[in-house]
Design a protein around this motif. Structure first.
Motif, PDB file in Angstrom:
ATOM      1  N   PRO A  12       0.796  -1.230   0.000  1.00  0.00           N
ATOM      2  CA  PRO A  12       0.000   0.000   0.000  1.00  0.00           C
ATOM      3  C   PRO A  12       0.827   1.279   0.000  1.00  0.00           C
ATOM      4  CG  PRO A  12      -0.048  -1.035   2.165  1.00  0.00           C
ATOM      5  CD  PRO A  12       0.589  -2.016   1.232  1.00  0.00           C
ATOM      6  N   ARG A  13       2.048   1.203   0.532  1.00  0.00           N
ATOM      7  CA  ARG A  13       2.857   2.419   0.637  1.00  0.00           C
ATOM      8  C   ARG A  13       3.878   2.559  -0.486  1.00  0.00           C
ATOM      9  NH1 ARG A  13       0.773   0.950   5.283  1.00  0.00           N
ATOM     10  NH2 ARG A  13       1.767  -1.073   5.037  1.00  0.00           N
ATOM     11  N   ILE A  14       4.106   1.491  -1.264  1.00  0.00           N
ATOM     12  CA  ILE A  14       5.096   1.602  -2.353  1.00  0.00           C
ATOM     13  C   ILE A  14       4.546   1.077  -3.679  1.00  0.00           C
ATOM     14  CG2 ILE A  14       7.107   1.507  -0.832  1.00  0.00           C
ATOM     15  CD1 ILE A  14       7.425  -1.452  -1.697  1.00  0.00           C
ATOM     16  N   HIS A  15       3.232   0.882  -3.756  1.00  0.00           N
ATOM     17  CA  HIS A  15       2.668   0.308  -4.982  1.00  0.00           C
ATOM     18  C   HIS A  15       2.977   1.176  -6.198  1.00  0.00           C
ATOM     19  CE1 HIS A  15      -0.332  -1.030  -7.946  1.00  0.00           C
ATOM     20  NE2 HIS A  15      -0.218  -2.197  -7.346  1.00  0.00           N
ATOM     21  N   GLU A  16       2.895   2.477  -6.035  1.00  0.00           N
ATOM     22  CA  GLU A  16       3.165   3.381  -7.159  1.00  0.00           C
ATOM     23  C   GLU A  16       4.608   3.244  -7.623  1.00  0.00           C
ATOM     24  OE1 GLU A  16       2.964   8.136  -8.336  1.00  0.00           O
ATOM     25  OE2 GLU A  16       2.074   7.430  -6.463  1.00  0.00           O
ATOM     26  N   ALA A  17       5.532   3.132  -6.665  1.00  0.00           N
ATOM     27  CA  ALA A  17       6.944   2.978  -7.029  1.00  0.00           C
ATOM     28  C   ALA A  17       7.184   1.651  -7.745  1.00  0.00           C
ATOM     29  CB  ALA A  17       7.825   3.073  -5.786  1.00  0.00           C
ATOM     30  N   LEU A  18       6.500   0.595  -7.305  1.00  0.00           N
ATOM     31  CA  LEU A  18       6.649  -0.699  -7.966  1.00  0.00           C
ATOM     32  C   LEU A  18       6.118  -0.648  -9.389  1.00  0.00           C
ATOM     33  CD1 LEU A  18       5.489  -3.182  -5.159  1.00  0.00           C
ATOM     34  CD2 LEU A  18       7.827  -2.518  -5.750  1.00  0.00           C
ATOM     35  N   SER A  19       4.971   0.020  -9.559  1.00  0.00           N
ATOM     36  CA  SER A  19       4.324   0.077 -10.871  1.00  0.00           C
ATOM     37  C   SER A  19       5.041   1.003 -11.839  1.00  0.00           C
ATOM     38  CB  SER A  19       2.873   0.537 -10.714  1.00  0.00           C
ATOM     39  OG  SER A  19       2.153  -0.354  -9.889  1.00  0.00           O
ATOM     40  N   ASN A  20       5.850   1.905 -11.309  1.00  0.00           N
ATOM     41  CA  ASN A  20       6.551   2.863 -12.163  1.00  0.00           C
ATOM     42  C   ASN A  20       8.055   2.619 -12.165  1.00  0.00           C
ATOM     43  OD1 ASN A  20       4.278   4.660 -13.053  1.00  0.00           O
ATOM     44  ND2 ASN A  20       4.019   4.860 -10.852  1.00  0.00           N
ATOM     45  N   ASP A  21       8.730   2.992 -11.071  1.00  0.00           N
ATOM     46  CA  ASP A  21      10.193   2.901 -11.031  1.00  0.00           C
ATOM     47  C   ASP A  21      10.691   1.477 -11.247  1.00  0.00           C
ATOM     48  OD1 ASP A  21       9.980   5.545 -10.449  1.00  0.00           O
ATOM     49  OD2 ASP A  21      10.542   5.375  -8.347  1.00  0.00           O
ATOM     50  N   LEU A  22      10.144   0.526 -10.477  1.00  0.00           N
ATOM     51  CA  LEU A  22      10.618  -0.851 -10.589  1.00  0.00           C
ATOM     52  C   LEU A  22      10.276  -1.438 -11.952  1.00  0.00           C
ATOM     53  CD1 LEU A  22      11.889  -3.393  -9.425  1.00  0.00           C
ATOM     54  CD2 LEU A  22       9.659  -3.985  -8.442  1.00  0.00           C
ATOM     55  N   LYS A  23       9.050  -1.269 -12.398  1.00  0.00           N
ATOM     56  CA  LYS A  23       8.646  -1.836 -13.686  1.00  0.00           C
ATOM     57  C   LYS A  23       9.482  -1.263 -14.826  1.00  0.00           C
ATOM     58  CE  LYS A  23       4.830  -2.492 -16.909  1.00  0.00           C
ATOM     59  NZ  LYS A  23       5.544  -3.655 -17.450  1.00  0.00           N
ATOM     60  N   GLU A  24       9.699   0.039 -14.806  1.00  0.00           N
ATOM     61  CA  GLU A  24      10.500   0.665 -15.864  1.00  0.00           C
ATOM     62  C   GLU A  24      11.913   0.102 -15.886  1.00  0.00           C
ATOM     63  OE1 GLU A  24      12.244   5.108 -16.931  1.00  0.00           O
ATOM     64  OE2 GLU A  24      10.348   4.943 -15.850  1.00  0.00           O
ATOM     65  N   LEU A  25      12.503  -0.072 -14.696  1.00  0.00           N
ATOM     66  CA  LEU A  25      13.864  -0.599 -14.621  1.00  0.00           C
ATOM     67  C   LEU A  25      13.914  -2.054 -15.097  1.00  0.00           C
ATOM     68  CD1 LEU A  25      16.831  -0.408 -13.773  1.00  0.00           C
ATOM     69  CD2 LEU A  25      16.110  -0.966 -11.427  1.00  0.00           C
ATOM     70  N   VAL A  26      12.965  -2.867 -14.640  1.00  0.00           N
ATOM     71  CA  VAL A  26      12.950  -4.276 -15.036  1.00  0.00           C
ATOM     72  C   VAL A  26      12.706  -4.410 -16.541  1.00  0.00           C
ATOM     73  CG1 VAL A  26      11.734  -6.473 -14.800  1.00  0.00           C
ATOM     74  CG2 VAL A  26      12.277  -5.120 -12.760  1.00  0.00           C
ATOM     75  N   ASP A  27      11.783  -3.622 -17.078  1.00  0.00           N
ATOM     76  CA  ASP A  27      11.531  -3.665 -18.523  1.00  0.00           C
ATOM     77  C   ASP A  27      12.805  -3.346 -19.304  1.00  0.00           C
ATOM     78  OD1 ASP A  27       8.880  -4.306 -18.162  1.00  0.00           O
ATOM     79  OD2 ASP A  27       8.111  -2.289 -18.523  1.00  0.00           O
ATOM     80  N   ASP A  28      13.551  -2.365 -18.822  1.00  0.00           N
ATOM     81  CA  ASP A  28      14.796  -1.989 -19.491  1.00  0.00           C
ATOM     82  C   ASP A  28      15.808  -3.130 -19.459  1.00  0.00           C
ATOM     83  OD1 ASP A  28      16.725   0.051 -20.609  1.00  0.00           O
ATOM     84  OD2 ASP A  28      17.729  -0.372 -18.709  1.00  0.00           O
ATOM     85  N   LYS A  29      15.937  -3.777 -18.299  1.00  0.00           N
ATOM     86  CA  LYS A  29      16.912  -4.872 -18.186  1.00  0.00           C
ATOM     87  C   LYS A  29      16.451  -6.111 -18.947  1.00  0.00           C
ATOM     88  CE  LYS A  29      19.624  -2.347 -15.764  1.00  0.00           C
ATOM     89  NZ  LYS A  29      20.859  -1.791 -16.381  1.00  0.00           N
ATOM     90  N   VAL A  30      15.140  -6.316 -19.033  1.00  0.00           N
ATOM     91  CA  VAL A  30      14.621  -7.432 -19.824  1.00  0.00           C
ATOM     92  C   VAL A  30      14.945  -7.229 -21.303  1.00  0.00           C
ATOM     93  CG1 VAL A  30      12.453  -8.395 -20.729  1.00  0.00           C
ATOM     94  CG2 VAL A  30      12.847  -8.288 -18.264  1.00  0.00           C
ATOM     95  N   THR A  31      14.922  -5.985 -21.746  1.00  0.00           N
ATOM     96  CA  THR A  31      15.330  -5.693 -23.123  1.00  0.00           C
ATOM     97  C   THR A  31      16.776  -6.116 -23.354  1.00  0.00           C
ATOM     98  OG1 THR A  31      13.795  -3.825 -23.301  1.00  0.00           O
ATOM     99  CG2 THR A  31      15.654  -3.852 -24.824  1.00  0.00           C
ATOM    100  N   THR A  32      17.628  -5.832 -22.367  1.00  0.00           N
ATOM    101  CA  THR A  32      19.036  -6.241 -22.457  1.00  0.00           C
ATOM    102  C   THR A  32      19.150  -7.761 -22.464  1.00  0.00           C
ATOM    103  OG1 THR A  32      19.843  -4.233 -21.362  1.00  0.00           O
ATOM    104  CG2 THR A  32      21.262  -6.176 -21.266  1.00  0.00           C
ATOM    105  N   LEU A  33      18.448  -8.437 -21.554  1.00  0.00           N
ATOM    106  CA  LEU A  33      18.495  -9.906 -21.501  1.00  0.00           C
ATOM    107  C   LEU A  33      18.031 -10.518 -22.817  1.00  0.00           C
ATOM    108  CD1 LEU A  33      16.996 -10.487 -17.929  1.00  0.00           C
ATOM    109  CD2 LEU A  33      19.390 -10.789 -18.601  1.00  0.00           C
ATOM    110  N   THR A  34      16.952  -9.972 -23.368  1.00  0.00           N
ATOM    111  CA  THR A  34      16.410 -10.497 -24.621  1.00  0.00           C
ATOM    112  C   THR A  34      17.401 -10.320 -25.773  1.00  0.00           C
ATOM    113  OG1 THR A  34      14.155 -10.007 -23.884  1.00  0.00           O
ATOM    114  CG2 THR A  34      14.482 -10.351 -26.242  1.00  0.00           C
ATOM    115  N   ARG A  35      18.082  -9.175 -25.800  1.00  0.00           N
ATOM    116  CA  ARG A  35      19.084  -8.945 -26.842  1.00  0.00           C
ATOM    117  C   ARG A  35      20.227  -9.948 -26.711  1.00  0.00           C
ATOM    118  NH1 ARG A  35      19.574  -4.036 -26.172  1.00  0.00           N
ATOM    119  NH2 ARG A  35      21.412  -3.895 -24.858  1.00  0.00           N
ATOM    120  N   TRP A  36      20.669 -10.220 -25.480  1.00  0.00           N
ATOM    121  CA  TRP A  36      21.721 -11.215 -25.286  1.00  0.00           C
ATOM    122  C   TRP A  36      21.265 -12.592 -25.761  1.00  0.00           C
ATOM    123  CZ3 TRP A  36      23.042  -9.484 -19.587  1.00  0.00           C
ATOM    124  CH2 TRP A  36      23.860  -8.343 -19.643  1.00  0.00           C
TER     125      TRP A  36
END
Length: 202
Positions: free
Chosen positions: A119-143
């Motif tokens: 309840p106190r960090i849901h916004e951060a998970l949905s934005n900051d964390l998701k954006e970072l993970v999506d970016d790293k998944v792009t790197t993993l997929t390219r590898w």
């Protein structure tokens, strides 16, 4: 605490003591189970004195989580798309395992927040964390596309790393009850290295 002047040495010391005590209490009891009285007693302060620095347990919890999220995301930020894929992934796993060893209370604080629906960090998970993970998944997929690591589901690869490494902190009592005097991290280091090398070797 008044914010119109710089805090004194004593104020800084008390504030740090409160946050340290709160980390112990929240990691042991979760947000719902923790009370201001418990935190004050753990910090060696009176409840009114604690409330001078923080108006509520919500304010203390939010302060801890805001600092923790940056710490928690740092190892993933360090995953270098220009580095050797296998070594970058294994280094990330080792950093996560090291955090479980050195920051078990912080790991349990984070886990407790997630179990309660974040309840106190849901916004951060949905934005900051998701954006970072999506970016790293792009790197993993390219590898994977380049044949540098085996093709696996990149998001579930991330989930498995989190589950495997954070288990040693979040379920520390269970791990140590089974292993007894054996240091769990002495065996965890070579195990995760072998596991992910075999999984990801093309």
């Amino acid at each position: 605490m008044p914010k119109d002047r710089a805090p004194t040495r004593i104020q800084k010391k008390n504030r740090a003591a409160i946050l340290e005590a709160a980390l112990n209490v929240f990691s042991a009891h979760g947000f719902r189970g923790a009370t201001v009285d418990q935190i004050a007693a753990e910090a060696g302060l009176s409840k009114p004195n604690l409330l001078y620095y923080f108006p509520s347990k919500e304010a203390i919890h939010t302060e801890l989580l805001s600092g923790l999220l940056d710490t928690w995301l740092a190892p993933l930020h360090d995953l270098d798309e220009d580095g050797d894929p296998m070594e970058e992934i294994l280094a990330y796993i080792q950093r996560k395992l090291q955090m479980s060893q050195e920051l078990p209370r912080e790991s349990r604080l984070f886990a407790n927040e997630l179990v309660q629906g974040a309840p106190r960090i849901h916004e951060a998970l949905s934005n900051d964390l998701k954006e970072l993970v999506d970016d790293k998944v792009t790197t993993l997929t390219r590898w994977m596309d380049q044949g540098k690591i085996a093709r696996v589901h990149p998001y579930h690869l991330m989930f498995s790393i989190w589950a495997l490494t954070q288990h040693y902190a979040d379920f520390e009592v269970q791990v140590r009850a089974i292993l007894g005097e054996e240091d769990p991290f002495e065996g965890a280091d070579p195990f995760v290295d072998t596991l992910y090398r075999k999984l990801l070797t093309p």
